[in-house]
Design a protein around this motif. Sequence first.
Motif, PDB file in Angstrom:
ATOM      1  N   MET A 200       0.827  -1.201   0.000  1.00 40.02           N
ATOM      2  CA  MET A 200       0.000   0.000   0.000  1.00 40.02           C
ATOM      3  C   MET A 200       0.868   1.261   0.000  1.00 40.02           C
ATOM      4  O   MET A 200       0.573   2.244  -0.695  1.00 40.02           O
ATOM      5  N   THR A 201       1.946   1.190   0.782  1.00 43.80           N
ATOM      6  CA  THR A 201       2.870   2.341   0.807  1.00 43.80           C
ATOM      7  C   THR A 201       3.463   2.590  -0.570  1.00 43.80           C
ATOM      8  O   THR A 201       3.582   3.724  -1.035  1.00 43.80           O
ATOM      9  N   ALA A 202       3.859   1.472  -1.225  1.00 49.54           N
ATOM     10  CA  ALA A 202       4.423   1.602  -2.569  1.00 49.54           C
ATOM     11  C   ALA A 202       3.402   2.201  -3.526  1.00 49.54           C
ATOM     12  O   ALA A 202       3.727   3.062  -4.354  1.00 49.54           O
ATOM     13  N   LEU A 203       2.133   1.710  -3.383  1.00 49.79           N
ATOM     14  CA  LEU A 203       1.086   2.263  -4.244  1.00 49.79           C
ATOM     15  C   LEU A 203       0.857   3.739  -3.956  1.00 49.79           C
ATOM     16  O   LEU A 203       0.654   4.551  -4.873  1.00 49.79           O
ATOM     17  N   GLN A 204       0.887   4.090  -2.669  1.00 53.37           N
ATOM     18  CA  GLN A 204       0.714   5.499  -2.315  1.00 53.37           C
ATOM     19  C   GLN A 204       1.854   6.354  -2.874  1.00 53.37           C
ATOM     20  O   GLN A 204       1.641   7.453  -3.394  1.00 53.37           O
ATOM     21  N   ARG A 205       3.065   5.790  -2.752  1.00 59.93           N
ATOM     22  CA  ARG A 205       4.205   6.534  -3.286  1.00 59.93           C
ATOM     23  C   ARG A 205       4.114   6.653  -4.807  1.00 59.93           C
ATOM     24  O   ARG A 205       4.450   7.683  -5.385  1.00 59.93           O
ATOM     25  N   GLU A 206       3.704   5.567  -5.435  1.00 58.59           N
ATOM     26  CA  GLU A 206       3.554   5.606  -6.890  1.00 58.59           C
ATOM     27  C   GLU A 206       2.507   6.638  -7.292  1.00 58.59           C
ATOM     28  O   GLU A 206       2.690   7.394  -8.251  1.00 58.59           O
ATOM     29  N   ALA A 207       1.405   6.648  -6.527  1.00 56.81           N
ATOM     30  CA  ALA A 207       0.365   7.631  -6.813  1.00 56.81           C
ATOM     31  C   ALA A 207       0.888   9.055  -6.608  1.00 56.81           C
ATOM     32  O   ALA A 207       0.641   9.955  -7.417  1.00 56.81           O
ATOM     33  N   ALA A 208       1.643   9.219  -5.484  1.00 54.57           N
ATOM     34  CA  ALA A 208       2.218  10.548  -5.233  1.00 54.57           C
ATOM     35  C   ALA A 208       3.212  10.923  -6.330  1.00 54.57           C
ATOM     36  O   ALA A 208       3.281  12.080  -6.768  1.00 54.57           O
ATOM     37  N   LEU A 209       3.983   9.888  -6.777  1.00 57.25           N
ATOM     38  CA  LEU A 209       4.956  10.146  -7.836  1.00 57.25           C
ATOM     39  C   LEU A 209       4.260  10.528  -9.141  1.00 57.25           C
ATOM     40  O   LEU A 209       4.684  11.445  -9.851  1.00 57.25           O
ATOM     41  N   LEU A 210       3.171   9.786  -9.432  1.00 52.95           N
ATOM     42  CA  LEU A 210       2.416  10.112 -10.639  1.00 52.95           C
ATOM     43  C   LEU A 210       1.824  11.513 -10.561  1.00 52.95           C
ATOM     44  O   LEU A 210       1.829  12.271 -11.538  1.00 52.95           O
ATOM     45  N   THR A 211       1.325  11.843  -9.372  1.00 54.38           N
ATOM     46  CA  THR A 211       0.788  13.195  -9.181  1.00 54.38           C
ATOM     47  C   THR A 211       1.877  14.253  -9.353  1.00 54.38           C
ATOM     48  O   THR A 211       1.676  15.291  -9.997  1.00 54.38           O
ATOM     49  N   GLU A 212       3.069  13.940  -8.756  1.00 54.37           N
ATOM     50  CA  GLU A 212       4.188  14.876  -8.880  1.00 54.37           C
ATOM     51  C   GLU A 212       4.647  14.991 -10.334  1.00 54.37           C
ATOM     52  O   GLU A 212       4.959  16.079 -10.821  1.00 54.37           O
ATOM     53  N   LYS A 214       2.808  14.507 -12.980  1.00 62.95           N
ATOM     54  CA  LYS A 214       1.813  15.285 -13.710  1.00 62.95           C
ATOM     55  C   LYS A 214       1.978  16.777 -13.429  1.00 62.95           C
ATOM     56  O   LYS A 214       1.915  17.621 -14.327  1.00 62.95           O
ATOM     57  N   ARG A 215       2.225  17.075 -12.137  1.00 67.71           N
ATOM     58  CA  ARG A 215       2.423  18.492 -11.790  1.00 67.71           C
ATOM     59  C   ARG A 215       3.681  19.038 -12.467  1.00 67.71           C
ATOM     60  O   ARG A 215       3.688  20.136 -13.013  1.00 67.71           O
ATOM     61  N   ASN A 216       4.748  18.211 -12.445  1.00 64.26           N
ATOM     62  CA  ASN A 216       5.989  18.641 -13.109  1.00 64.26           C
ATOM     63  C   ASN A 216       5.791  18.800 -14.610  1.00 64.26           C
ATOM     64  O   ASN A 216       6.337  19.715 -15.236  1.00 64.26           O
ATOM     65  N   ALA A 217       5.009  17.846 -15.181  1.00 62.91           N
ATOM     66  CA  ALA A 217       4.743  17.947 -16.617  1.00 62.91           C
ATOM     67  C   ALA A 217       3.984  19.227 -16.940  1.00 62.91           C
ATOM     68  O   ALA A 217       4.284  19.918 -17.928  1.00 62.91           O
ATOM     69  N   ASP A 218       3.001  19.542 -16.070  1.00 59.63           N
ATOM     70  CA  ASP A 218       2.254  20.786 -16.281  1.00 59.63           C
ATOM     71  C   ASP A 218       3.169  22.007 -16.152  1.00 59.63           C
ATOM     72  O   ASP A 218       3.111  22.939 -16.961  1.00 59.63           O
ATOM     73  N   GLU A 219       4.022  21.953 -15.099  1.00 58.71           N
ATOM     74  CA  GLU A 219       4.944  23.072 -14.918  1.00 58.71           C
ATOM     75  C   GLU A 219       5.945  23.153 -16.064  1.00 58.71           C
ATOM     76  O   GLU A 219       6.312  24.241 -16.520  1.00 58.71           O
ATOM     77  N   LEU A 220       6.406  21.938 -16.528  1.00 63.47           N
ATOM     78  CA  LEU A 220       7.358  21.908 -17.635  1.00 63.47           C
ATOM     79  C   LEU A 220       6.735  22.474 -18.909  1.00 63.47           C
ATOM     80  O   LEU A 220       7.367  23.232 -19.653  1.00 63.47           O
ATOM     81  N   GLU A 221       5.492  22.082 -19.124  1.00 60.81           N
ATOM     82  CA  GLU A 221       4.806  22.607 -20.306  1.00 60.81           C
ATOM     83  C   GLU A 221       4.645  24.114 -20.214  1.00 60.81           C
ATOM     84  O   GLU A 221       4.870  24.851 -21.181  1.00 60.81           O
ATOM     85  N   SER A 222       4.276  24.571 -19.010  1.00 62.13           N
ATOM     86  CA  SER A 222       4.148  26.012 -18.811  1.00 62.13           C
ATOM     87  C   SER A 222       5.490  26.718 -18.976  1.00 62.13           C
ATOM     88  O   SER A 222       5.587  27.768 -19.618  1.00 62.13           O
ATOM     89  N   ALA A 223       6.557  26.069 -18.400  1.00 60.62           N
ATOM     90  CA  ALA A 223       7.893  26.671 -18.541  1.00 60.62           C
ATOM     91  C   ALA A 223       8.339  26.674 -19.994  1.00 60.62           C
ATOM     92  O   ALA A 223       8.983  27.619 -20.461  1.00 60.62           O
ATOM     93  N   TRP A 224       7.999  25.569 -20.711  1.00 58.82           N
ATOM     94  CA  TRP A 224       8.378  25.509 -22.119  1.00 58.82           C
ATOM     95  C   TRP A 224       7.687  26.609 -22.912  1.00 58.82           C
ATOM     96  O   TRP A 224       8.287  27.250 -23.782  1.00 58.82           O
ATOM     97  N   ILE A 225       6.415  26.810 -22.605  1.00 55.65           N
ATOM     98  CA  ILE A 225       5.680  27.883 -23.294  1.00 55.65           C
ATOM     99  C   ILE A 225       6.318  29.240 -22.986  1.00 55.65           C
ATOM    100  O   ILE A 225       6.549  30.065 -23.883  1.00 55.65           O
ATOM    101  N   ASN A 226       6.637  29.443 -21.683  1.00 61.78           N
ATOM    102  CA  ASN A 226       7.280  30.711 -21.308  1.00 61.78           C
ATOM    103  C   ASN A 226       8.653  30.837 -21.955  1.00 61.78           C
ATOM    104  O   ASN A 226       9.054  31.923 -22.401  1.00 61.78           O
ATOM    105  N   ALA A 227       9.399  29.688 -21.984  1.00 61.23           N
ATOM    106  CA  ALA A 227      10.727  29.733 -22.599  1.00 61.23           C
ATOM    107  C   ALA A 227      10.634  30.014 -24.093  1.00 61.23           C
ATOM    108  O   ALA A 227      11.464  30.737 -24.658  1.00 61.23           O
ATOM    109  N   GLU A 228       9.611  29.429 -24.720  1.00 61.55           N
ATOM    110  CA  GLU A 228       9.432  29.682 -26.154  1.00 61.55           C
ATOM    111  C   GLU A 228       9.110  31.153 -26.408  1.00 61.55           C
ATOM    112  O   GLU A 228       9.623  31.773 -27.354  1.00 61.55           O
ATOM    113  N   ILE A 229       8.259  31.700 -25.533  1.00 61.88           N
ATOM    114  CA  ILE A 229       7.952  33.130 -25.659  1.00 61.88           C
ATOM    115  C   ILE A 229       9.213  33.961 -25.439  1.00 61.88           C
ATOM    116  O   ILE A 229       9.508  34.895 -26.194  1.00 61.88           O
TER     117      ILE A 229
END
Length: 758
Positions: A200-212, A214-229
């Motif tokens: 369960m801990t591993a699953l929780q960590r995996e879920a947290a990792l997936l959430t992180e 996704k958040r990083n991907a969103d931030e990366l996409e936002s940063a990429w857009i800002n960097a492109e601008i």
Amino acid sequence: MSTSASIPMMDGRDLQAQTEYFHSTVKRRSDNLMNYFLIGFFVVGLLLAGYYDTWGIAVGVGGLCLLAYYSVKLLVPSSDLYQYVLSTIMGIFMAQYIYQLHGLFEMHFFAFIGCAILITYQNWKLQIPLLIFVVLHHAIFNYLQYKGDTDIYFSRLEYLDLQTFIIHILLTAVIVFICGLWAYQLKKSGEIQIAQTVQMTALQREAALLTERKRNADELESAWINAEIARQEAEKAREEAERANRAKSIFLATMSHEIRTPMNGVIGMTSLLGETPLNEQQRAYAETIATCGETLLGVINDILDFSKIESGGMELEEEDFELQSSIEHILDIFGARAARSGIELLNQVEREVPAFIRGDDLRLRQILTNLVGNAMKFTEQGEIFIRVRVEDAASNGELLLGFEVRDTGIGIPAEKQERLFKAFSQVDSSTTRKYGGTGLGLAISQQLVKLMGGTIRVESAPGKGSTFYFNIRTRAGAGKQAPIQIDGLTGHAGKKVLIVDDNHTNRIILRTQLEYWNLQPVLAASGVEALNILDADSRFDLILTDMQMPFMDGIRLAQNIHGRYAHIPIILLSSVGDEYKKKQLFSAVMTKPIKQQLLYRNILAGLQHQGRFTVDGRQVPSRLPENLSATFPLQILVAEDNEINQQVIHYILQKIGYMATIVANGQEAVDAAEAMTYDIIFMDLQMPDVDGLEATRIIRGNKTLHQPVIIALTANTMEGDEEECLLAGMNDYIGKPVKLEELLGKLRKWALHLQQRA
């Protein structure tokens, strides 16, 4: 609280670690619980002692049980042995209670209580010692009581047969088995729960990792857009900066051309004027015009250099050059001016410095020229000293060369030194009015030093002069020959040379040089001191004397020595030229600053008593050799649209015997080249109708024509101009204003080339 809740969430990756932690927690909790049960069992024994006065049994047996348990636990804390001792003790307490109550059957249940207590350890093997003790106890005590031993109390039954004994043992075995099974199931249940918790801990960590993620991907996409601008904005800014740089370069090139074109007329005509018969006043005027023209040209060059450095367009050359010759060339530039001012120009290159180094000779001389020029401006008397030494030598052959330019001038206040290396800055406004200058020289020097991998700094105090230090990164270069050959002095090793000079630094430099040549120098700071030394010991082989000294100059000293010691040759070191060579007092007259190669030759000649040696060739009969056209007959075409420049080049060529054809634009140059065979064409770049580059391409493209040598004439000095000329098919390049020596050098170079080609 559940078992899983008490397990710390470490990393969820090591099931074994989690299991070990769980077992250690069970063990620690059970140990704490056993402390209470053992005390309770001991107290029960004390309570039962009142029935049949069995206090000795209660205290003795109960105390020994407690002592055995805690002793084993303390002696082997890392072992589980104390748990098996505990299992046996539970059986002993049962036997104690049965004895204390004289065989009361109910006391047998304390064995079952012990089995239940041992379940908390979740180890079924702990039931075995208790079972073995119960079986032995029942068998032995039953047998003894059955035999009639009145001191044995096992049972109050009137009879006890084998069948009853077997039933008791079987019931006990069943209870022990159930308790062991219970302990085993608890252990397995705990391990399963641990595994589930870890999973369960591993699953929780995996879920947290997936959430992180996704958040990083969103931030990366936002940063990429800002960097492109930002990139688009930076690209736009870069393009605007490049357009601005191109506009600035075009402006500077245009202004350079427009300024250098009339400057070519000023300097060129002044040079020609200097070749004509003039009275002293006219010659002074002509020299003033030439000086002002060169000064203005220097200002233009400084501005252009500063612009190149600021825009990042300055690139350094990598070539081998002779360092001593470069420094002597700089001192030659200021030699006449220093002689008029009475300033000593001195230089010392330490022996560990390679004769040839690799780098940009022109830019290094530019730095030293700026520093020496500033020292000349701000020094009215004393000396200017250049020193070069090795500051550091790396194992890969890289050298850090340190340069020092020291003067005895007015000095600079400490609070104003930080302004020295700022562009268009002077120490104060009065400095600019009195001494002149753009304030770019030191700023350019600092940037050039940085490009060479070094740093520059200054030490100064008002009234005590200034010393500029800078270093550059380089490595030893390859030279065809060493700058100084000393083989000829081998036979004169140990000969005594008297050095007479009132300047301390000059005496030290000469002493160092003579010692390097294995001569024995003796120093004198004045003519009087030199005569005293000679009176005490006249066994000297040569005398080196300065001209300008207080109380007794070099002429008077030589006259005194000549009258007493006519056999000693004398070399005069003069700051004002070679006009003393006719006095028949000296074997040689050398003009300061002294060149090492010439000093070597004069000393060798003096020690060999070869009489007077010629001076250093500083005076030349004429800058324009009139017989050049006879030596190299050439047909010359000049394409130049500016009338003044036409006249300058025409007069120079006419002076050396050439009758050049002059045309006003590129089309006329092409027509002239098709109509007549020319050896050399001087081609201006910026001309109406057809410019010089296009005219060159047309001439080179016509394979039926005799291909002449084409030399570019241009006032443009921006980066890439020379390469553009060569790519268009030109052979060489001369910048405006045209210098006489450079023009003559080009004529000689290409005339020899044409002769060899013919």
